[in-house]
Design a protein around this motif. Sequence first.
Motif, PDB file in Angstrom:
ATOM      1  N   VAL A 151       0.838  -1.200   0.000  1.00  0.00           N
ATOM      2  CA  VAL A 151       0.000   0.000   0.000  1.00  0.00           C
ATOM      3  C   VAL A 151       0.875   1.253   0.000  1.00  0.00           C
ATOM      4  O   VAL A 151       0.711   2.159  -0.836  1.00  0.00           O
ATOM      5  CB  VAL A 151      -0.932   0.032   1.235  1.00  0.00           C
ATOM      6  N   MET A 152       1.809   1.326   0.942  1.00  0.00           N
ATOM      7  CA  MET A 152       2.609   2.536   1.093  1.00  0.00           C
ATOM      8  C   MET A 152       3.612   2.699  -0.043  1.00  0.00           C
ATOM      9  O   MET A 152       3.833   3.819  -0.525  1.00  0.00           O
ATOM     10  CB  MET A 152       3.334   2.523   2.440  1.00  0.00           C
ATOM     11  N   ALA A 153       4.225   1.617  -0.473  1.00  0.00           N
ATOM     12  CA  ALA A 153       5.197   1.720  -1.566  1.00  0.00           C
ATOM     13  C   ALA A 153       4.515   2.133  -2.867  1.00  0.00           C
ATOM     14  O   ALA A 153       5.028   2.968  -3.614  1.00  0.00           O
ATOM     15  CB  ALA A 153       5.928   0.392  -1.741  1.00  0.00           C
ATOM     16  N   PHE A 154       3.341   1.565  -3.135  1.00  0.00           N
ATOM     17  CA  PHE A 154       2.619   1.923  -4.356  1.00  0.00           C
ATOM     18  C   PHE A 154       2.107   3.357  -4.268  1.00  0.00           C
ATOM     19  O   PHE A 154       2.153   4.105  -5.252  1.00  0.00           O
ATOM     20  CB  PHE A 154       1.454   0.962  -4.582  1.00  0.00           C
ATOM     21  N   GLY A 155       1.625   3.759  -3.084  1.00  0.00           N
ATOM     22  CA  GLY A 155       1.207   5.146  -2.897  1.00  0.00           C
ATOM     23  C   GLY A 155       2.364   6.105  -3.120  1.00  0.00           C
ATOM     24  O   GLY A 155       2.206   7.152  -3.765  1.00  0.00           O
ATOM     25  N   GLY A 156       3.547   5.756  -2.611  1.00  0.00           N
ATOM     26  CA  GLY A 156       4.729   6.579  -2.833  1.00  0.00           C
ATOM     27  C   GLY A 156       5.105   6.648  -4.301  1.00  0.00           C
ATOM     28  O   GLY A 156       5.493   7.703  -4.807  1.00  0.00           O
ATOM     29  N   ALA A 157       4.966   5.512  -5.004  1.00  0.00           N
ATOM     30  CA  ALA A 157       5.271   5.498  -6.431  1.00  0.00           C
ATOM     31  C   ALA A 157       4.337   6.421  -7.209  1.00  0.00           C
ATOM     32  O   ALA A 157       4.738   7.065  -8.185  1.00  0.00           O
ATOM     33  CB  ALA A 157       5.178   4.075  -6.971  1.00  0.00           C
ATOM     34  N   LEU A 158       3.088   6.509  -6.772  1.00  0.00           N
ATOM     35  CA  LEU A 158       2.121   7.383  -7.442  1.00  0.00           C
ATOM     36  C   LEU A 158       2.406   8.867  -7.203  1.00  0.00           C
ATOM     37  O   LEU A 158       1.772   9.729  -7.816  1.00  0.00           O
ATOM     38  CB  LEU A 158       0.697   7.058  -6.990  1.00  0.00           C
ATOM     39  N   ALA A 159       3.356   9.151  -6.312  1.00  0.00           N
ATOM     40  CA  ALA A 159       3.793  10.532  -6.131  1.00  0.00           C
ATOM     41  C   ALA A 159       4.744  10.954  -7.250  1.00  0.00           C
ATOM     42  O   ALA A 159       5.098  12.122  -7.350  1.00  0.00           O
ATOM     43  CB  ALA A 159       4.467  10.703  -4.774  1.00  0.00           C
ATOM     44  N   SER A 160       5.145   9.990  -8.060  1.00  0.00           N
ATOM     45  CA  SER A 160       5.959  10.273  -9.239  1.00  0.00           C
ATOM     46  C   SER A 160       5.035  10.555 -10.420  1.00  0.00           C
ATOM     47  O   SER A 160       4.194   9.717 -10.771  1.00  0.00           O
ATOM     48  CB  SER A 160       6.865   9.075  -9.558  1.00  0.00           C
ATOM     49  N   GLU A 161       5.165  11.716 -11.034  1.00  0.00           N
ATOM     50  CA  GLU A 161       4.298  12.055 -12.156  1.00  0.00           C
ATOM     51  C   GLU A 161       4.496  11.092 -13.323  1.00  0.00           C
ATOM     52  O   GLU A 161       3.545  10.770 -14.039  1.00  0.00           O
ATOM     53  CB  GLU A 161       4.559  13.497 -12.609  1.00  0.00           C
ATOM     54  N   THR A 162       5.712  10.628 -13.505  1.00  0.00           N
ATOM     55  CA  THR A 162       5.986   9.678 -14.588  1.00  0.00           C
ATOM     56  C   THR A 162       5.219   8.381 -14.369  1.00  0.00           C
ATOM     57  O   THR A 162       4.568   7.854 -15.280  1.00  0.00           O
ATOM     58  CB  THR A 162       7.493   9.376 -14.675  1.00  0.00           C
ATOM     59  N   PHE A 163       5.287   7.887 -13.146  1.00  0.00           N
ATOM     60  CA  PHE A 163       4.580   6.635 -12.837  1.00  0.00           C
ATOM     61  C   PHE A 163       3.071   6.844 -12.855  1.00  0.00           C
ATOM     62  O   PHE A 163       2.320   5.988 -13.337  1.00  0.00           O
ATOM     63  CB  PHE A 163       5.015   6.107 -11.471  1.00  0.00           C
TER      64      PHE A 163
END
Length: 214
Positions: free
Chosen positions: A39-51
């Motif tokens: 949950v947290m790792a994917f949420g953090g990844a979504l903070a990347s505009e590219t991702f």
Amino acid sequence: MLAFLAPFVTDLVSNYGYVGIFVLMLLGSACIPIPSEIVMAFGGALASETFADQVLGDPSKSLTLLGVIVVGVLGSLAGSLLAYWLGYAGGRPLIDRWGRFILLRPHEVDRAQDWFERHGEAAVFWSRLIPLVRAFISLPAGVGRMKLGAFTLYTTLGLLPWTIGLALAGRSLGDRWNDVERFIGPVSNAVGVLLLAAAVWWIIRRRRTRVESA
């Protein structure tokens, strides 16, 4: 063992953003083994505009790293307090009623409760850093009548490195999410298998002891 939930978790976070993170982290701290590391790792990844562009098709829908961390901490704290309240409300009768199903004897419950009264703060803190275990630690804290202020403090202190670290890792790797998932999945599975094996060993050993003493 919990990695099979990854598609469900990532879909929920993708579709509902901060609300999805809050709900999943709440459940993951309230005796429901949701893989909060995903949950947290994917949420953090979504903070990347590219991702976010790759997953959501629109970089403007990306989350903020601070928002992911704050919502993750609040969701975990809410779930922890819910489980704590259930344990507190049920108290010792809850353990006496259901403990027999895992072959706990009254004197062992007394000993465990005494131990928790002495080491509850450390147990609450360190358990927040262990996958799966972190989902269940709040219940015995409530049963053991740990002071609410101390429980909230040590829970929050334990949640911070877990949520911040995972969110930062997800944000740093960003578009390499598949690499993150390939790493987290086996780790979660390994911890789950070890804990399950320990539980099976405990039950078998306890049954043998009961048979020998009969």
